[in-house]
Design an enzyme around this catalytic site. Structure first.
Site, PDB file in Angstrom:
ATOM      1  N   GLU A  50       0.791  -1.469   0.035  1.00  0.00           N
ATOM      2  CA  GLU A  50       0.012   0.024  -0.040  1.00  0.00           C
ATOM      3  C   GLU A  50       0.805   1.344  -0.053  1.00  0.00           C
ATOM      4  OE1 GLU A  50      -0.601  -2.641   2.170  1.00  0.00           O
ATOM      5  OE2 GLU A  50      -2.837  -3.022   1.764  1.00  0.00           O
ATOM      6  N   PHE A 112     -12.299  -6.991  13.233  1.00  0.00           N
ATOM      7  CA  PHE A 112     -11.025  -7.337  12.312  1.00  0.00           C
ATOM      8  C   PHE A 112     -10.568  -6.339  11.365  1.00  0.00           C
ATOM      9  CE2 PHE A 112      -9.618  -9.647   8.452  1.00  0.00           C
ATOM     10  CZ  PHE A 112      -8.362 -10.100   8.963  1.00  0.00           C
ATOM     11  N   GLN A 113      -9.366  -5.703  11.164  1.00  0.00           N
ATOM     12  CA  GLN A 113      -8.917  -5.080  10.327  1.00  0.00           C
ATOM     13  C   GLN A 113      -9.530  -3.645  10.465  1.00  0.00           C
ATOM     14  OE1 GLN A 113      -8.623  -6.555   6.166  1.00  0.00           O
ATOM     15  NE2 GLN A 113      -6.581  -7.334   6.946  1.00  0.00           N
ATOM     16  N   LYS A 162     -17.915  -0.190   4.913  1.00  0.00           N
ATOM     17  CA  LYS A 162     -18.109  -1.202   3.800  1.00  0.00           C
ATOM     18  C   LYS A 162     -19.742  -1.211   3.553  1.00  0.00           C
ATOM     19  CE  LYS A 162     -17.263  -5.951   2.381  1.00  0.00           C
ATOM     20  NZ  LYS A 162     -16.819  -7.207   3.024  1.00  0.00           N
ATOM     21  N   MET A 474      24.332   8.193   3.900  1.00  0.00           N
ATOM     22  CA  MET A 474      24.188   9.782   4.446  1.00  0.00           C
ATOM     23  C   MET A 474      24.285   9.610   6.040  1.00  0.00           C
ATOM     24  SD  MET A 474      24.215  12.664   3.962  1.00  0.00           S
ATOM     25  CE  MET A 474      23.166  13.575   2.490  1.00  0.00           C
TER      26      MET A 474
END
Lengths: 564, 156
Positions: A50, A112-113, A162, A474
């Site tokens: 993502e 969930f999620q 959803k 760096m």
């Protein structure tokens, strides 16, 4: 038209003339992905993470000037995307990011999620929405595109549960939008502009300080005209590279921590600074109290919060850079004598002669600066350059001969390692006729290496040039200089075989140790037009110079580093 | 730069999440909010938020600009010339001296508003500093609970 929330998302994106969405599906956004399957109004590019989807949309947006669109699911899908949102926010990139959310009835139940996505995105977006009713969806999406692309641009996040994407409602996409509480000032105050022009006329050592806002505002042509007409020496920030073009004789170079001696000294000596779309970042100013301390300051910016945030502006002008500079041009023609600053220009030229931006080339080992210069010689204007973050980024900014705005795409504000490759994929999608080069390091490239698959699948041939010094360069440089060479966790001698790695994804890998090998590899990759990793072994302990140590003054540069 | 007490009014669209946007600007910078009150503005879609905080001129200037940048914010202003009021509710054991408490309350624009078997509740409404004074004065009556409303303000 009675349609579902998911269909509304599709119809809205099509109404906004979106041609590509970068994303990754998941449970809570499945209703929308089902509609993506059924439509052919835009392309969906499946990233492999993502974060990369957001960076790709950023790259696409920066290269084309259009709003970048990305889509992700709830929970981990969203949290993976947060780095991208923050990156886009810091660099003012217009984006609309749509995420799925668990159904309304489950919000707040540790479903969930589930994660409080708008709670997380609030400080790293220009605005965000949690859509609680599909009736609001068309208006919210219209607002999202409007807010993202107007004023100081930035990412807007829209979180859709959803059940809202399943809800069926009447769909009418609003044609226009009026927000009572959001009205960016785009036109500069005429009196302030006149005063600013007079101040330039009175100055004897003026300097243009050009920032990324010029690119965002598509104002490079106007700014170039103003600069050329007035013959005033100019410096560019990291984000403004390409504004004037490398061959413009008024351009000194980049300023700041790794800016040129001439750019930083000129800034320190100037008696008037004209800051255009720049925000006085600490990597630019060094020690604030010493920054351009002899200069009166004209500051043009669309964001009033950027003006006098760090350095007090004597002539603040709030407005869109393009509009303001357009109004300055006829006044400047009338009142400013372009010959007036000859002596000052000579001073600036002498700074440059004294310590030009340069490096010591070698016959024994490849110098990273040479590699960047060589890409410039071979491809020049034909390439768009993205980078990751670190030494390679600074060398690219210092030594590539940029010739136009939007040629240079880098993560400036947030400094996100892993930005370059996915961004380059988005750049290639937006500008298929240009070669898309990602100048990267051996640390950064591994932070989104999975995008090899995306680039190969969608035939978006990005050429990654890895300036490989087997170090997190760096950080290693700072450890060498400021931490008595205690190279804590920066030795990256353990490396994958980049050639085999590229091949395993269906791309091409090249191992390069000499100048001849580099030329051959780059030419071959460009010719074959394939996704490539060019693993260039460069001088291990090369430092980025010159350098203003963190918190130091611009006029106090470290021009060379002698190993003790 | 001296830190001074500041009273800021913010006019916002009355919608979910607007308060957290505003509070987030303060908390993200490590600034404390001394008090904050929110209520809808009658016959409009807006609410007024009154914030009392501490800060130097520069810090407050920057906060005001950042507040302005929030999309649902209509107006922001720092009060210079203002009328301020704050309310406090105090609960006392009913065994304390009723008449003394009633007299004190009256001096601070208040009165006893409720008496039950065990406790009485009184309210006062005054400028914040006088509310401070009142709360000091009533300590000897063993207040059981004190609730302050936070400041509301109006430009003169």
């Amino acid at each position: 038209m009675q349609i579902s929330g998911a269909q509304m998302v599709i119809e809205s994106l099509i109404a906004e003339n979106v041609e590509v969405v970068f994303g990754y599906p998941g449970g809570a956004i499945m209703n929308v992905y089902d509609e993506i399957y059924k439509q052919n109004g835009f392309q969906h590019v499946l990233a492999r993470h993502e974060q990369a989807a957001i960076h790709a949309a950023e790259g696409y947006s920066k290269a084309t000037g259009r709003v970048g669109v990305a889509m992700i699911t709830s929970g981990p899908g969203f949290t993976n995307a947060v780095t991208g949102l923050a990156d886009a926010y810091m660099d003012s990139i217009p984006m609309v990011v749509i995420s799925g959310q668990v159904p309304m009835s489950l919000i707040g139940t540790d479903a969930f999620q589930e994660i409080d996505a708008v709670g997380i995105s609030r400080p790293c977006t220009k605005h965000n929405y949690l859509v609680t009713d599909a009736k609001d969806l068309p208006r919210i999406l219209k607002e999202a595109f409007y807010i993202a692309s107007t004023g100081r641009p930035g990412p807007v996040h829209v979180d859709i549960p959803k059940d809202v994407t399943a809800q069926i409602e009447e769909f009418v996409y609003p044609e226009s939008i009026e927000l009572e509480t959001y009205k960016p000032t785009v036109k500069g105050n005429a009196r302030q502009i006149k005063k600013a022009i007079d101040a330039i006329g009175e100055a004897s050592r003026p300097i243009f300080y050009l920032g990324g806002g010029i690119i965002n505002s598509n104002a490079a042509d106007e700014v170039r005209e103003l600069v050329n007409m007035t013959n005033i020496p100019s410096v560019e920030t990291l984000m403004a590279r390409g504004t004037l073009g490398a061959d413009n004789e008024n351009l000194i170079s980049m300023l700041g921590m790794h800016g040129s001696y001439a750019a930083n000294m000129s800034m320190s000596e100037a008696d008037l600074m004209i800051a255009i779309g720049a925000r006085f970042d600490d990597r630019v100013t060094g020690k604030l109290s010493e920054f351009a301390k002899h200069a009166r300051i004209i500051h043009i910016d669309i964001d009033p919060a950027s003006i006098s945030k760090l350095v007090n502006a004597d002539f603040p002008i709030v407005g869109d850079v393009k509009n303001v500079v357009k109004e300055m041009i006829p006044l400047a023609k009338e009142r400013i004598d372009g010959q007036k600053y000859a002596q000052w220009r000579e001073t600036v030229a002498n700074f440059d002669k004294l310590h030009p931006l340069s490096y010591q080339d070698s016959d024994e080992v490849l110098k990273p600066q040479w590699v960047v210069e060589r890409i410039g010689q071979l491809l020049g204007d034909d390439a768009n350059i993205t980078t990751d973050v670190g030494q390679h980024q600074m060398w690219a900014a210092q030594f590539y001969p940029f010739s136009r705005p939007r040629q240079w795409i880098t993560s400036g504000g947030l400094g996100t390692m892993g930005f370059g490759f996915p961004a380059a994929i988005g750049v290639k999608r937006g500008c298929p006729d240009k070669v898309s080069i990602n100048v990267t390091g051996d640390g950064s490239i591994l932070m989104n290496i999975q995008e090899l698959m995306t680039a190969v699948e969608y035939k978006l041939p990005v050429i990654n040039v890895i300036l490989n010094n087997n170090y997190l360069g760096m950080v290693r440089q700072w450890q060498t200089m400021f931490y008595d060479k205690r190279h804590s966790q920066t030795d990256l001698s353990m490396q994958p075989d980049f050639v085999m790695l590229a091949q395993s994804f269906g791309g091409l890998g090249y191992r390069v140790k000499t100048k001849e090998e580099f030329d051959a590899a780059l030419k071959d990759a460009v010719e074959k037009n394939v996704v490539a990793l060019i693993d260039v072994t460069v001088n291990r302990l090369e430092n980025v110079l010159p350098m203003v140590p963190s918190g130091g003054s611009l006029f106090n540069m470290m021009l060379e580093y002698k190993d003790k | 730069m001296p830190e001074e007490r500041r009273v800021i009014s913010v006019i916002v669209i009355n919608e979910a999440s607007v308060l957290s946007r505003i509070a987030g600007l303060f908390s993200g910078r490590g600034y404390n909010i001394d008090s904050l009150t929110v209520a809808p503005i009658p016959e409009s879609k807006y609410s007024r938020i009154t914030i009392v905080t501490q800060g130097s001129v520069l810090v407050i200037e920057q906060i005001i600009k950042q507040l302005h940048k929030l999309i649902p914010v209509l107006k922001v202003y720092e009060h210079a010339n203002l009328v301020e009021k704050e309310m406090a509710l105090v609960k006392f054991p009913v065994t304390e001296c009723l008449s003394d408490i009633a007299a004190l309350c009256a001096a601070y624009n208040g009165k006893i508003v409720n008496v039950s078997e065990d406790f009485m509740i009184c309210n006062v409404a005054d400028i914040p500093q006088r509310v401070d004074n009142f709360l000091k004065a009533i300590k000897r009556f063993h207040p059981k609970e004190i609730v302050r409303s936070g400041v509301v303000a109006m430009e003169i």
